[in-house]
Write a protein that holds these residues in place. Structure first.
Motif, PDB file in Angstrom:
ATOM      1  N   LEU A  72       0.824  -1.211   0.000  1.00  0.00           N
ATOM      2  CA  LEU A  72       0.000   0.000   0.000  1.00  0.00           C
ATOM      3  C   LEU A  72       0.858   1.261   0.000  1.00  0.00           C
ATOM      4  O   LEU A  72       0.465   2.279  -0.565  1.00  0.00           O
ATOM      5  CB  LEU A  72      -0.948   0.000   1.193  1.00  0.00           C
ATOM      6  CG  LEU A  72      -2.072  -1.042   1.169  1.00  0.00           C
ATOM      7  CD1 LEU A  72      -3.026  -0.829   2.335  1.00  0.00           C
ATOM      8  CD2 LEU A  72      -2.842  -0.968  -0.138  1.00  0.00           C
ATOM      9  N   THR A 101       0.627   4.165  -2.696  1.00  0.00           N
ATOM     10  CA  THR A 101       0.516   5.571  -2.312  1.00  0.00           C
ATOM     11  C   THR A 101       1.586   6.407  -3.016  1.00  0.00           C
ATOM     12  O   THR A 101       1.310   7.501  -3.517  1.00  0.00           O
ATOM     13  CB  THR A 101       0.655   5.721  -0.786  1.00  0.00           C
ATOM     14  OG1 THR A 101      -0.334   4.914  -0.152  1.00  0.00           O
ATOM     15  CG2 THR A 101       0.475   7.167  -0.358  1.00  0.00           C
ATOM     16  N   SER A 130       0.627   6.853  -6.574  1.00  0.00           N
ATOM     17  CA  SER A 130      -0.537   7.730  -6.764  1.00  0.00           C
ATOM     18  C   SER A 130      -0.161   9.209  -6.764  1.00  0.00           C
ATOM     19  O   SER A 130      -0.944  10.055  -7.203  1.00  0.00           O
ATOM     20  CB  SER A 130      -1.579   7.463  -5.661  1.00  0.00           C
ATOM     21  OG  SER A 130      -1.143   7.980  -4.415  1.00  0.00           O
ATOM     22  N   THR A 164      -8.138   1.532  -6.925  1.00  0.00           N
ATOM     23  CA  THR A 164      -7.064   2.429  -6.484  1.00  0.00           C
ATOM     24  C   THR A 164      -6.915   3.625  -7.416  1.00  0.00           C
ATOM     25  O   THR A 164      -6.594   4.734  -6.967  1.00  0.00           O
ATOM     26  CB  THR A 164      -5.724   1.677  -6.393  1.00  0.00           C
ATOM     27  OG1 THR A 164      -5.386   1.135  -7.676  1.00  0.00           O
ATOM     28  CG2 THR A 164      -5.798   0.547  -5.385  1.00  0.00           C
ATOM     29  N   TYR A 176      -4.748   9.021   1.519  1.00  0.00           N
ATOM     30  CA  TYR A 176      -4.923   8.017   0.467  1.00  0.00           C
ATOM     31  C   TYR A 176      -4.522   6.631   0.972  1.00  0.00           C
ATOM     32  O   TYR A 176      -5.252   5.651   0.787  1.00  0.00           O
ATOM     33  CB  TYR A 176      -4.069   8.406  -0.749  1.00  0.00           C
ATOM     34  CG  TYR A 176      -4.149   7.445  -1.919  1.00  0.00           C
ATOM     35  CD1 TYR A 176      -5.186   7.522  -2.843  1.00  0.00           C
ATOM     36  CD2 TYR A 176      -3.181   6.465  -2.100  1.00  0.00           C
ATOM     37  CE1 TYR A 176      -5.255   6.643  -3.920  1.00  0.00           C
ATOM     38  CE2 TYR A 176      -3.236   5.584  -3.172  1.00  0.00           C
ATOM     39  CZ  TYR A 176      -4.278   5.681  -4.078  1.00  0.00           C
ATOM     40  OH  TYR A 176      -4.347   4.803  -5.144  1.00  0.00           O
ATOM     41  N   SER A 177      -3.372   6.548   1.620  1.00  0.00           N
ATOM     42  CA  SER A 177      -2.886   5.252   2.106  1.00  0.00           C
ATOM     43  C   SER A 177      -3.811   4.671   3.171  1.00  0.00           C
ATOM     44  O   SER A 177      -4.063   3.464   3.208  1.00  0.00           O
ATOM     45  CB  SER A 177      -1.461   5.383   2.651  1.00  0.00           C
ATOM     46  OG  SER A 177      -1.421   6.307   3.717  1.00  0.00           O
ATOM     47  N   THR A 198      -7.044   5.233   3.497  1.00  0.00           N
ATOM     48  CA  THR A 198      -8.282   4.789   2.837  1.00  0.00           C
ATOM     49  C   THR A 198      -8.066   3.453   2.138  1.00  0.00           C
ATOM     50  O   THR A 198      -8.927   2.570   2.190  1.00  0.00           O
ATOM     51  CB  THR A 198      -8.755   5.840   1.813  1.00  0.00           C
ATOM     52  OG1 THR A 198      -8.844   7.115   2.447  1.00  0.00           O
ATOM     53  CG2 THR A 198     -10.117   5.472   1.250  1.00  0.00           C
ATOM     54  N   LEU A 199      -6.908   3.307   1.480  1.00  0.00           N
ATOM     55  CA  LEU A 199      -6.585   2.020   0.851  1.00  0.00           C
ATOM     56  C   LEU A 199      -6.520   0.916   1.900  1.00  0.00           C
ATOM     57  O   LEU A 199      -6.985  -0.207   1.658  1.00  0.00           O
ATOM     58  CB  LEU A 199      -5.246   2.112   0.118  1.00  0.00           C
ATOM     59  CG  LEU A 199      -5.250   2.574  -1.340  1.00  0.00           C
ATOM     60  CD1 LEU A 199      -3.840   2.518  -1.903  1.00  0.00           C
ATOM     61  CD2 LEU A 199      -6.193   1.744  -2.187  1.00  0.00           C
ATOM     62  N   GLU A 203      -8.667  -2.474   1.968  1.00  0.00           N
ATOM     63  CA  GLU A 203      -8.054  -3.803   2.010  1.00  0.00           C
ATOM     64  C   GLU A 203      -8.555  -4.594   3.217  1.00  0.00           C
ATOM     65  O   GLU A 203      -8.760  -5.802   3.140  1.00  0.00           O
ATOM     66  CB  GLU A 203      -6.527  -3.671   2.061  1.00  0.00           C
ATOM     67  CG  GLU A 203      -5.888  -3.115   0.805  1.00  0.00           C
ATOM     68  CD  GLU A 203      -5.742  -4.156  -0.275  1.00  0.00           C
ATOM     69  OE1 GLU A 203      -6.019  -5.334  -0.001  1.00  0.00           O
ATOM     70  OE2 GLU A 203      -5.361  -3.785  -1.402  1.00  0.00           O
TER      71      GLU A 203
END
Length: 421
Positions: A29, A33, A36, A248, A263-264, A266-267, A271
């Motif tokens: 992740l 990130t 992204s 993603t 962002y990380s 939320t990922l 997951e």
């Protein structure tokens, strides 16, 4: 669980396996990130997804090599050490002034090599658990190890994303390397206590790779409808494989409206929810759907896959994750029922090879679909890729319903073990 606390060798080995599982995903992740944040984030995220997907195709080769390996403890230690070195190199690269795109390419290559070695390492785990516990305790030990590995992997993804809030990418890479190092040390400690070098190789090892593959395929083919069901699951897995990478990219596109914190983070939540669906499906799915055929479960899953794909157009985080969790619940249930069907239908002498063949066939479509839709996303945009996925979903539903109707018509002539699988 009892065998974990009673057998010290298994406790050390299982802990090493848990750390290795954590190492597989801890940096994932964070890498997503990092990708992204690049200007062309769709292409960067696609490269990450491809580096994760392609090694899955080598599962059968990893299992075959593991069966051929004499000193399995030495091999699993060496693999952990190599993967430690790879992520140490990644950590060092992240401290340099290398350009972002060169870094992404190098990290993707390191991730690809690590995951490829991981398929070999995973193949070594099963025979080593047998060597430690014996066949009579294997089911209990393996079940506990698999369940804990899934849980540890889910928590490791969340932990990796959370650590980015207070540490750098390079620091996280070094921690990831340390998990493999500690795992390797634990494997070596157990290896000194348990001697597997003198264990006889199974009969299947007298065959070369293609002979093993041919024998396993014959075992699958001669079972009524088993090959048909595997083909259907290959298509379902293809859909499931690309949903997370597309999600993603959608998340990166709508950072202002879809994020919870960062962002990380939320990922990581995504997951965790999706992984929770998989774990719940593994624990309760076979009991809830004990009398439901695999074909009918496949229909439910294909419809859920369609809704999951449609949800990506809505840009609502909770709707997307809810449908994803339901889908993984059903896919986990199907996978376990398929394994039960396989065990009851295939000769025990080549069960390991046949199971490896099944897993490889199920994952064979992952790299193809990931590369195809990732390429479409990079060339055009993510919504074109989702539209292609929707068309594929409709085709899958049609094929599954057709196969279900044929199976229903022939059910009276199919042995109970197969018709109820």
């Amino acid at each position: 669980m009892k065998v974990f606390f009673k057998n010290s060798n298994f406790r050390l080995f299982a802990t090493g396996s848990f750390l290795s599982s954590a190492g597989d995903v801890l940096f994932y992740l964070a890498f997503m990130t990092y990708a992204s944040n690049l200007k062309n984030y769709s292409l960067a995220i696609s490269l990450v997804a491809i580096s994760e997907a392609i090694p899955k195709f080598f599962t059968l080769f990893g299992g075959y090599l593991a069966d051929k390996t004499r000193d399995k403890f030495k091999s699993i230690f060496n693999l952990a050490l190599v993967r430690c070195i790879l992520y140490t190199i990644v950590g060092l690269l992240l401290t340099t002034k290398m350009s972002d795109w060169n870094l992404v390419m190098c990290i993707a290559l390191a991730n690809f090599i690590s995951d490829t070695f991981g398929t070999y390492s995973s193949g070594l785990v099963t025979p080593l658990i047998v060597a430690i516990l014996g066949k009579e305790n294997y089911a209990e030990g393996s079940g506990f190890a698999n369940g804990m590995s899934q849980t540890i992997s889910m928590l490791a993804r969340f932990a990796g994303a959370s650590m980015l809030l207070f540490m750098s990418y390079s620091s996280l890479a070094f921690i990831n390397a340390a998990t493999f190092l500690i795992a390797g040390i634990l494997f070596a400690l157990v290896g000194k206590r348990v001697n597997t070098q003198k264990l006889p190789l199974p009969k299947s090892n007298k065959l070369n790779f293609f002979q093993t593959l041919k024998t396993s395929f014959k075992q699958v083919k001669k079972q009524n409808n088993l090959l048909t069901m595997i083909s259907i699951l290959v298509l379902l897995n293809a859909v499931l494989a690309v949903l997370i990478p597309l999600f993603t990219i959608i998340l990166a596109t709508h950072k202002q409206t879809m994020l919870i914190g960062s962002y990380s983070f939320t990922l990581a939540i995504g997951e965790t929810i999706v992984g929770g669906g998989m774990i719940l499906g593994s624990l309760f799915g076979p009991t809830i759907f004990k009398k439901t055929s695999v074909f009918l479960l496949a229909i439910y899953s294909s419809i859920l896959a369609l809704f999951a794909s449609l949800s990506l157009f809505i840009n609502n985080l909770f709707v997307i994750l809810g449908t994803f969790a339901l889908l993984t619940f059903f896919v986990a249930t199907i996978s376990l029922k398929m394994n039960q069907w396989l065990i009851s239908s295939v000769e025990s002498s080549i069960l390991g090879s046949t199971a490896s063949l099944l897993n490889t066939l199920l994952m064979a479509s992952d790299p193809f679909m990931t590369m195809l839709l990732s390429s479409i996303t990079a060339i055009s945009n993510v919504y074109i890729a989702i539209s292609v996925l929707l068309c594929f979903n409709v085709l899958v539903i049609f094929l599954i319903i057709t196969a279900y109707l044929k199976n229903k018509a022939l059910k009276a002539n199919i042995p109970l073990a197969e018709s109820e699988a």
